[in-house]
Design an enzyme around this catalytic site. Structure first.
Site, PDB file in Angstrom:
ATOM      1  N   ASP A  68     -19.391  44.493  66.936  1.00 47.03           N
ATOM      2  CA  ASP A  68     -20.968  45.553  67.816  1.00 47.03           C
ATOM      3  C   ASP A  68     -22.197  44.758  67.608  1.00 47.03           C
ATOM      4  OD1 ASP A  68     -18.393  47.316  67.654  1.00 47.03           O
ATOM      5  OD2 ASP A  68     -18.508  48.958  66.095  1.00 47.03           O
ATOM      6  N   HIS A 269     -23.530  20.333  82.940  1.00 42.55           N
ATOM      7  CA  HIS A 269     -22.861  21.504  81.598  1.00 42.55           C
ATOM      8  C   HIS A 269     -21.907  22.236  83.038  1.00 42.55           C
ATOM      9  CE1 HIS A 269     -25.907  20.357  79.005  1.00 42.55           C
ATOM     10  NE2 HIS A 269     -24.986  18.773  78.679  1.00 42.55           N
ATOM     11  N   ASP A 286     -15.915  16.943  79.538  1.00 44.32           N
ATOM     12  CA  ASP A 286     -16.683  17.205  77.877  1.00 44.32           C
ATOM     13  C   ASP A 286     -16.089  17.397  77.518  1.00 44.32           C
ATOM     14  OD1 ASP A 286     -19.459  16.517  76.710  1.00 44.32           O
ATOM     15  OD2 ASP A 286     -20.591  16.730  78.037  1.00 44.32           O
ATOM     16  N   ASP A 297     -18.417  14.602  70.628  1.00 39.49           N
ATOM     17  CA  ASP A 297     -18.311  15.187  71.670  1.00 39.49           C
ATOM     18  C   ASP A 297     -18.459  13.829  72.778  1.00 39.49           C
ATOM     19  OD1 ASP A 297     -20.482  15.777  74.034  1.00 39.49           O
ATOM     20  OD2 ASP A 297     -21.774  15.019  72.714  1.00 39.49           O
ATOM     21  N   HIS A 366     -28.961  11.835  84.197  1.00 41.60           N
ATOM     22  CA  HIS A 366     -29.875  12.430  82.312  1.00 41.60           C
ATOM     23  C   HIS A 366     -29.818  12.132  81.775  1.00 41.60           C
ATOM     24  CE1 HIS A 366     -25.506  11.682  81.364  1.00 41.60           C
ATOM     25  NE2 HIS A 366     -24.965  11.729  82.184  1.00 41.60           N
ATOM     26  N   HIS A 370     -28.219  10.874  72.665  1.00 36.23           N
ATOM     27  CA  HIS A 370     -28.164  12.471  71.523  1.00 36.23           C
ATOM     28  C   HIS A 370     -28.082  12.438  69.901  1.00 36.23           C
ATOM     29  CE1 HIS A 370     -24.697  14.664  71.898  1.00 36.23           C
ATOM     30  NE2 HIS A 370     -24.836  14.513  73.458  1.00 36.23           N
ATOM     31  N   HIS A 377     -26.602  18.641  69.619  1.00 27.68           N
ATOM     32  CA  HIS A 377     -27.570  17.785  70.319  1.00 27.68           C
ATOM     33  C   HIS A 377     -28.216  17.262  69.003  1.00 27.68           C
ATOM     34  CE1 HIS A 377     -27.615  19.031  74.879  1.00 27.68           C
ATOM     35  NE2 HIS A 377     -26.586  17.738  74.319  1.00 27.68           N
ATOM     36  N   GLU A 395     -23.093   8.113  76.713  1.00 28.29           N
ATOM     37  CA  GLU A 395     -22.954   8.480  77.457  1.00 28.29           C
ATOM     38  C   GLU A 395     -24.014   8.520  79.405  1.00 28.29           C
ATOM     39  OE1 GLU A 395     -23.478  13.244  77.505  1.00 28.29           O
ATOM     40  OE2 GLU A 395     -25.356  12.785  75.542  1.00 28.29           O
ATOM     41  N   TYR A 399     -23.102  10.996  89.036  1.00 25.47           N
ATOM     42  CA  TYR A 399     -23.288  11.771  89.769  1.00 25.47           C
ATOM     43  C   TYR A 399     -23.660  11.928  91.358  1.00 25.47           C
ATOM     44  CZ  TYR A 399     -23.310  12.549  84.994  1.00 25.47           C
ATOM     45  OH  TYR A 399     -22.876  12.791  83.757  1.00 25.47           O
ATOM     46  N   ARG A 408     -18.357  10.509  83.832  1.00 28.33           N
ATOM     47  CA  ARG A 408     -19.212  10.438  82.697  1.00 28.33           C
ATOM     48  C   ARG A 408     -18.885   9.494  81.751  1.00 28.33           C
ATOM     49  NH1 ARG A 408     -22.090  15.082  82.354  1.00 28.33           N
ATOM     50  NH2 ARG A 408     -20.606  16.771  80.963  1.00 28.33           N
ATOM     51  N   GLU A 410     -18.233   9.040  77.776  1.00 31.67           N
ATOM     52  CA  GLU A 410     -18.968   9.556  76.837  1.00 31.67           C
ATOM     53  C   GLU A 410     -18.103   9.009  75.253  1.00 31.67           C
ATOM     54  OE1 GLU A 410     -20.085  14.091  75.659  1.00 31.67           O
ATOM     55  OE2 GLU A 410     -22.031  13.159  74.685  1.00 31.67           O
TER      56      GLU A 410
HETATM   57  N1  GLY Z   1     -21.599  18.048  75.669  1.00 36.48           N
HETATM   58  C1  GLY Z   1     -23.135  17.911  76.192  1.00 36.48           C
HETATM   59  C2  GLY Z   1     -24.055  15.923  76.010  1.00 36.48           C
HETATM   60  O1  GLY Z   1     -23.069  15.477  76.052  1.00 36.48           O
HETATM   61  O2  GLY Z   1     -24.581  16.088  75.805  1.00 36.48           O
HETATM   62 MN    MN Z   2     -23.228  14.681  74.593  1.00 37.10          MN
HETATM   63 MN    MN Z   3     -21.224  16.022  75.252  1.00 40.76          MN
END
Ligand code: GLY
Ligand code: MN
Ligand code: MN
Length: 451
Positions: A68, A269, A286, A297, A366, A370, A377, A395, A399, A408, A410
């Site tokens: 709840d 995202h 992703d 990831d 980007h 990370h 992250h 990654e 784009y 992408r 990664e």
């Molecule tokens: N999946 C989020 C990133 O690659 O940072």
């Molecule tokens: Mn990532």
């Molecule tokens: Mn990712």
């Protein structure tokens, strides 16, 4: 019983395409979580106390959530990462107290007392007692009582004067007892910078969980490549992916699954996943399975109809080459910043006329990498030079919204003594490998025509 999570030996290093066998549940707790690696957690607690000059460390577990609560669809309990890192225990509303006394380091675990009426609704909980001591490797397990906890802290400070280190965000805590301690005038300090510097280098127990999370993620990529076809909705592929996660024992997603086709491939995202995928679309997937609190990831990009066009392949191969150039450069001493510069320089030098006169890096919008661990992250200082045991993503992406073309690629990479190990190596990456796997999926008939 999901109140205890243990990372047992997970068997030999994974074959590229398979997920290792699950840990054996402990006998005392049928259907329980996973056995705690007692020694690994003891060593983490000892290492933490070594780094704290004086005072005490008090770590609250995450609070129980109910169906709840404000975010209805998110009542699933997930332990606080720091508490889990130091205990392996999944019980809500518990506390960990670490002190240095004249007899040496002391550890006290406070667990809420058993509540049979509540357990009838939400299942058995690990309660104070001998079983808890045995399963956690912490001899001193006490029933949670706010007054007892406070006097234990006070007693410890008298013996070893100094601040109370706890979990604070920008100097604050949303935990009621901690707020009360602030009002009572105790000197509180954040322990997270110390814990973050420890968490950025993964130990063997953490790597076992990460390897398994990534292996499950890779398996889901393969399932997605086999299942994708024009006419399918993005959410149907999301279902295939998350079905694969749970089928292999993943606890949940590490972040919302990104399944972006056509124009959505250029939205970094995008996780709405409602579009019907068309013939000729590229698809960015992703995803990350979470296992034993650690998440994968991994991103792969592939054509919905199983065949890259010449244009898609040209952009794809540039991103792939940049991904490989970085992987070749990962080694101790490098920094994430240097790897990012390398990726951009490589992409720019090899853009040719692919993206017009400005080169392709203006479409690489980007960062490159990370840290990866309990958070997608993950915590840790991004300026730190790489050391063996650190895990980061690689990654690069391009784009181009005006062409509805996003790519992408990664990978998850473990720094070793002389280079790195690509933990996500089992997910097909070259255009040939991808097209071959997608052809196999096409042959599987009904699975591709469930529209
Ligand atoms: N999946 C989020 C990133 O690659 O940072
Ligand atoms: Mn990532
Ligand atoms: Mn990712």
């Amino acid at each position: 019983m999901r109140n205890l999570l243990l990372i047992a030996a997970l068997g030999p290093q994974l074959a590229a395409q398979s997920v290792p066998p699950a840990a054996t549940p402990i006998e005392d707790l049928p259907g329980a979580g996973r056995p705690v690696a007692l020694e690994a957690h003891r060593l983490r607690r000892a290492a933490l106390l070594e780094r704290v000059p004086s005072g005490v460390v008090v770590i609250p577990a995450a609070a129980r959530r109910g169906s709840d609560d404000r975010v209805l669809q998110d009542s699933d309990f997930r332990q606080d990462d720091y508490f889990f890192y130091l205990t392996g225990v999944e019980t809500p509303d518990a506390w960990l107290l670490l002190t240095k006394s004249v007899e040496g380091p002391q550890t006290i675990l406070y667990l809420p007392v058993a509540d049979p009426a509540r357990e009838q609704w939400t299942g058995h909980m690990l309660a104070p007692g001998e079983t808890a001591a045995k399963l956690t490797g912490i001899a001193d397990v006490r029933p949670l009582d706010a007054t007892d906890l406070e006097s234990a802290i006070e007693g410890a400070i008298l013996e070893n004067p100094g601040p109370v280190y706890t979990l604070l965000l920008r100097g604050r805590s949303d935990n009621a007892p901690v707020q009360q301690w602030v009002r009572s005038g105790w000197e509180l300090r954040s322990i997270t910078p110390v814990l973050d510097s420890m968490r950025v280098v993964k130990d063997e127990g953490e790597l076992e969980a990460l390897r398994r999370a990534i292996a499950i993620t890779v398996e889901a990529h393969r399932a997605a490549m086999r299942a994708a076809h024009p006419g399918m909705y993005e959410y149907q592929l999301e279902a295939t992916i998350e079905y694969t996660f749970r089928s292999h024992g993943a606890d949940r997603v590490g972040f919302p699954s990104i399944v972006g086709s056509g124009p959505n491939s250029t939205i970094l995202h995008y996780d709405v996943n409602r579009r019907q995928m068309g013939d000729g679309d590229l698809l960015v997937v992703d995803i990350g399975a979470e296992y034993a609190q650690y998440t994968g990831d991994v991103t792969r990009t592939f054509p919905v109809n199983g065949r890259f066009t010449a244009r898609q392949k040209a952009i794809y191969d540039l991103v792939l080459a940049a991904n490989q150039a970085v992987i070749d450069a990962v080694r101790p001493g490098m920094t994430i910043r240097e790897l990012g510069i390398l990726a951009r320089q490589y992409m720019q030098a090899n853009s040719g006329t692919l993206c017009g006169e400005g080169g392709c890096t203006r479409y690489f919008i980007h960062g490159l990498s990370h840290w990866l661990g309990m958070r997608v992250h993950d915590v840790g200082d991004y300026a730190m030079p790489l050391e063996p045991g650190m895990v980061l993503t690689v990654e690069p992406g391009i784009y181009i919204p005006e062409e509805e073309l996003g790519v992408r690629i990664e990978d998850d990479v473990l720094v070793t003594t002389d280079g790195c190990e690509v933990l996500s190596v089992g997910a097909p990456k070259s255009t040939d490998e991808i097209e071959r796997l997608m052809r196999q999926g096409a042959g599987s008939g009904g699975a591709r025509r469930h529209q």
